[in-house]
Structure formats: C-alpha cells, structure tokens
Scaffold this active site. Structure first.
Site, PDB file in Angstrom:
ATOM      1  CG  ASP A   1       4.961  -1.453   2.429  1.00 50.08           C
ATOM      2  OD1 ASP A   1       3.790  -1.331   2.816  1.00 50.08           O
ATOM      3  OD2 ASP A   1       5.469  -2.556   2.139  1.00 50.08           O
ATOM      4  CG  HIS A   2       0.427   3.634   5.216  1.00 42.68           C
ATOM      5  ND1 HIS A   2       0.898   3.820   6.495  1.00 42.68           N
ATOM      6  CD2 HIS A   2      -0.458   4.644   5.006  1.00 42.68           C
ATOM      7  CE1 HIS A   2       0.327   4.867   7.037  1.00 42.68           C
ATOM      8  NE2 HIS A   2      -0.514   5.400   6.144  1.00 42.68           N
ATOM      9  NE  ARG A   3       2.909  -4.331   2.947  1.00 40.68           N
ATOM     10  CZ  ARG A   3       3.428  -5.291   2.179  1.00 40.68           C
ATOM     11  NH1 ARG A   3       2.841  -6.478   2.138  1.00 40.68           N
ATOM     12  NH2 ARG A   3       4.497  -5.067   1.454  1.00 40.68           N
TER      13      ARG A   3
ATOM     14  N   PRO B   1       0.842  -1.209   0.000  1.00 42.42           N
ATOM     15  CG  PRO B   1       0.018  -1.013   2.176  1.00 42.42           C
ATOM     16  CD  PRO B   1       0.767  -1.944   1.289  1.00 42.42           C
TER      17      PRO B   1
ATOM     18  CB  VAL C   1       6.788   3.784   6.617  1.00 47.34           C
ATOM     19  CG1 VAL C   1       7.113   5.225   7.003  1.00 47.34           C
ATOM     20  CG2 VAL C   1       8.060   2.979   6.387  1.00 47.34           C
TER      21      VAL C   1
END
Length: 493
Positions: free
Chosen positions: A463-465, A287, A467
């Site tokens: 990567d929002h998983r 994501p 960060v």
C-alpha cells in the site's frame, strides 16, 4: 432479541445467529438432524457457510426436532428461524409445521418472551430487530391437487414420506376447474406455478419467470431441469410455449438437449461473494505498487532437505514456504514500518508491533486467508506446526472466522500452480503481500560460471499510502538475501 423464540410453552424456534462479525446471511450446507430426532443442549444440528467460513451451529436447548424450516442449499438471512424444537414431546398434538401450510417457508411469529437461564453459545446473539424484515404474505386458496403436492414437497424437504392421510391423487384425465385464486404475475391459469423452494430460488437467480417454464415433474411440478432448460438457448429446438395449465401433459425430456447449453450461471454467494467484494474494495481503495526480484534459492532448498532429517523438526511439515515465511518475518523485524494499517476514519497510520502472518489458501469453497497469530514470536518448529495446522484446517473447510481476522501481512504461494509469479492484491486492511513463484532449475551465474541453480521470482505488493518505494524495496531485498543465504536467519534475527 435472541436467536431463539418461544411460540408456546412447548415449542421453541432457533434463529440463524450472526456467527461472524456483522455477517448478514449464510447458506445451509448440511442438516445433521431430521424431524423426530432427539437433540440435546449444545448438539450440532447443521453446518452453514458464511461469507468467511463454514460453521457448525449447536442447538441451545433439549427436545425433539419438530420442523426444519429450510432445505440444504438455501441462503438465509441472519435472524430467520431455521428449526423448530418440541421441548415437551408427548404433551399433546403438535400443530402442523408452518412451512407445510404453503409451498415455501414463511416467517415465524415474533417472540413473546425470551428464554431465561441460558447463556448464548455463539457469537452475535442478539440480532437487531430490523435485520429480518420481510414482506407480508398474500392470502392464497389452493386447489386440492395443489395442497396435496405442497404437502408432498414439504415432506420431502423434511426428510420423510408424506402423511398417509393426504396422498397425492392420480392425475385426472382432464383438469378440473380450479377455485378462484387472486391473480399473481406469471401465474398459470390464475394460480401459482408449482415448484419447490430451491427451484424457485434457482429460477430467481437465473432470471426465469416460472410461469413460462414447461413443467415435467409429477402433477405439473416444475423441476430444476425444467428451469435449466428454460435458461439454456435452444440451438436446434424451438422454444416451448408456456403450459396452458398445471395439469398439462408432460413435456418431452429432451426438449432442449444438454449439448445446446452454451453458458452456466453460478450464483455468487458465500466465500466467493466475500472475495469479490474484498478484492474490489482493496484494489480501488489502496494504491498498489508491486516490485519483483529473481533470486537463487539453491541453499534454501538444501536447508529444507537438512531440516527434514533434523530430529527437532520431527512430526512437522518442512517445505520452502516455511523458510520463506521465516525470512519475511525477519525482514519485517528489520523494517518494522512496513507492518502497518491505514485508518481512513481517523486519518492515521497504525503501526503494528505484532505480526499475524496470513497464508492464502485455495479451498473447494474459494480463496481464504487465515493467519498465524503472533507469528513473530514463534520458533521455526512452532511456525512449521502452525503452518501445517492452518493448511489442514483450510482444506477441511473448518477455518473459523476468527482465524481469518486481524491479519497484518500475507504470503501467497502461486508457485504451486507452476507459474513464475504474479501481482497480488492486498488483503483488505493489510500493508503488504508477498507472492512466491515456482522454484525451477535454471542457468545461473554462480562464482563466475554458468551453472544450473534453483531459482524463483518474488513479488511484493504494498500500500503506497503506508509504504514508499524505498521501504518496500528494502523488505523485498531482505527476503531475497535471506533465501539466497539462509544463514542470515541467524545473523539477522
């Protein structure tokens, strides 16, 4: 199974090895030898392009080149035989090359015994048996004219003239009845259309049935131009009907004018294919979040000018990218959680205590991302030297697969193309990528007054998983702060 087989005590065959990490195919870019040339153990015989890089292949034994199985431009599978070597020249009559017995390369016989006493010189020796399964060939009896053309085609592929004992006969006034041939789909007069292997591959890539192509080559051989003409829509000329036989009169060269072609189809392979697969996988797996900041880099540009005159930086290239790279490394040091990877199989976040800094490089073969190993440990002169070497190697097309593996974060400098910034897609397996826009002179409020200043826009995708927004914002803000006040490279380092 190794990358070489022994067909007899005299002849050995060299197979396409896995030169990367699990690669399955490669394209032959250039042959450095021809049949009859003497080769020695370790001599480079060809250059191939994999999905990652161009690689030179050395031969692992001495001898004389007997046969090149594929011409330049052919994409082959790992494990296929690409060259046959006579390791005992002069000991007797050599058998006819395997590829000369038909109009396209055939699968070599399975190895009876593995050569001993030789340590493999390439990564990936020992390809699985199942990786090179091919369909069996059907028996075909060819007419004398077809056999002569096949011999001439093979001789051309091998880089020498056709044998004098088998000259191609002059075209007869009327075609003689051809011997019975097993029927094949798309065949002309029950036989197979004449075309070289590269032309057959081109027709396959373009979705063209060779049986519908009007041949214009000598003795009814279909050329690349014939295939392109069949693929191009005819705007002003009617579509030509299939030739009634292989010996039909030549079609006019201008049957379809080049100007009528409205499309060009380019096979997706090599680096371009790898880019497409990687970007799709990254975009729809991780994501992505992208944040932007516009910053005054006037002081950074002054520092670059000063470093160019510094004797400690003599011999290395100094540019804004060097300072940006150092700024990102300092920002990662201050926010180490950003330097991580997502382990889907184990459902773990893997934090890296090292930085392999990727630099996106546009090359004639496509976009590649080699990385500087352990960039966090390098001084500014060392980092400058590593950047210079990375760029030079990439432009020369000599970047190795190992140089593109194991990256943790990447920088892409889209500013060199004159654009302000972009929303970069993560390199697969990495946590963040920093895009640098063009540095332009713009009006800027400086010390309470509007003045012309050097300004650029940065974009950080992450990567929002791994960060969250706070961490990503801190990293981007730190990079911007350093570029605005480069002395922070000292105070924050």
């Amino acid at each position: 199974m190794t990358t070489m087989t022994e067909t007899s005590a005299r002849f050995r065959e060299f197979k396409m090895p896995d030169v990367g990490e699990g690669l399955t195919e490669a394209e032959i870019l250039k042959w450095f030898v021809q049949p009859g040339d003497t080769v020695t153990d370790g001599q480079v015989v060809c250059e191939v392009e994999t999905a990652k890089a161009a690689v030179e292949l050395p031969i692992p034994f001495d001898g004389v080149v007997h046969e090149l199985r594929f011409p330049e431009g052919t994409t082959i599978d790992v494990g296929q035989v690409i060259i046959a070597i006579d390791v005992a020249p002069g000991s007797g009559d050599a058998p006819a090359p395997a590829a000369a017995q038909s109009q396209e390369p055939v699968e070599a016989p399975a190895a009876e015994a593995e050569p001993k006493g030789r340590t493999p010189v390439l990564v990936g020796y020992g390809v699985a048996e199942s990786s090179t399964k091919r369909r069996p060939r059907k028996g075909v009896s060819a007419a004398p004219e077809a056999a002569a053309v096949a011999a001439a085609v093979q001789a051309e592929l091998n880089g020498h003239a056709a044998p004098a004992a088998a000259p191609a006969p002059a075209p007869a006034p009327a075609p003689a009845p051809a011997p019975a041939v097993p029927a094949q789909p798309g065949a002309q007069d029950g036989g197979r259309p004449l075309a070289k292997p590269p032309v057959r591959k081109l027709a396959k890539d373009l979705g063209i049935d060779l049986a519908t192509v009007v041949p214009t080559g000598k003795d009814g051989v279909i050329t690349r131009e014939d295939v392109h003409a069949a693929a191009a829509p005819a705007a002003t000329a009617p579509v030509a009907a299939p030739a009634p036989s292989q010996a039909a009169p030549e079609a006019p060269a201008a049957a379809v004018a080049p100007a009528s072609a409205r499309e060009t189809r380019i096979p997706v392979k090599g680096v371009r294919k790898a880019i497409a697969q990687a970007m799709v996988g990254s975009a729809f797996t991780a994501p992505h979040v992208t944040e932007f900041v516009t910053v005054d880099v006037t002081r950074t540009m002054k520092l670059v000018a000063e470093l160019k005159e510094d004797k400690d930086m003599a011999g290395v290239r100094v540019n804004p990218l060097l300072i940006i790279a150092k700024a990102l490394l300092v920002a990662i040091k201050r926010n180490p959680e950003v330097n991580a990877a997502w382990d889907e199989a184990n459902q773990e976040i893997v934090q890296k205590h090292y930085v392999n800094l990727g630099i996106a490089a546009a090359t004639p073969r496509g976009l590649i991302v080699p990385n500087i190993k352990d960039a966090h440990d390098k001084t500014l002169p060392q980092l400058a030297a590593a950047l210079g070497e990375l760029v030079t190697t990439a432009r020369d097309g000599k970047t190795s697969p190992a140089a593109m593996a194991g990256g943790t974060v990447t920088i892409t400098n889209v500013g060199v193309f004159g654009v302000d910034t972009g929303t970069p897609i993560l390199n697969p397996g990495e946590s963040a990528i920093l895009a640098v826009g063009a540095i332009k002179l713009q009006p800027w409020v400086h010390k309470g007054k509007v003045k012309p200043r050097q300004v650029t826009t940065l974009a950080l995708s992450f990567d929002h998983r791994l960060v969250d927004g706070e961490l990503g914002s801190k990293v981007l803000a730190d990079v911007a702060a350093i570029l605005e006040q480069p002395k922070r490279l000292i105070t924050w380092a």
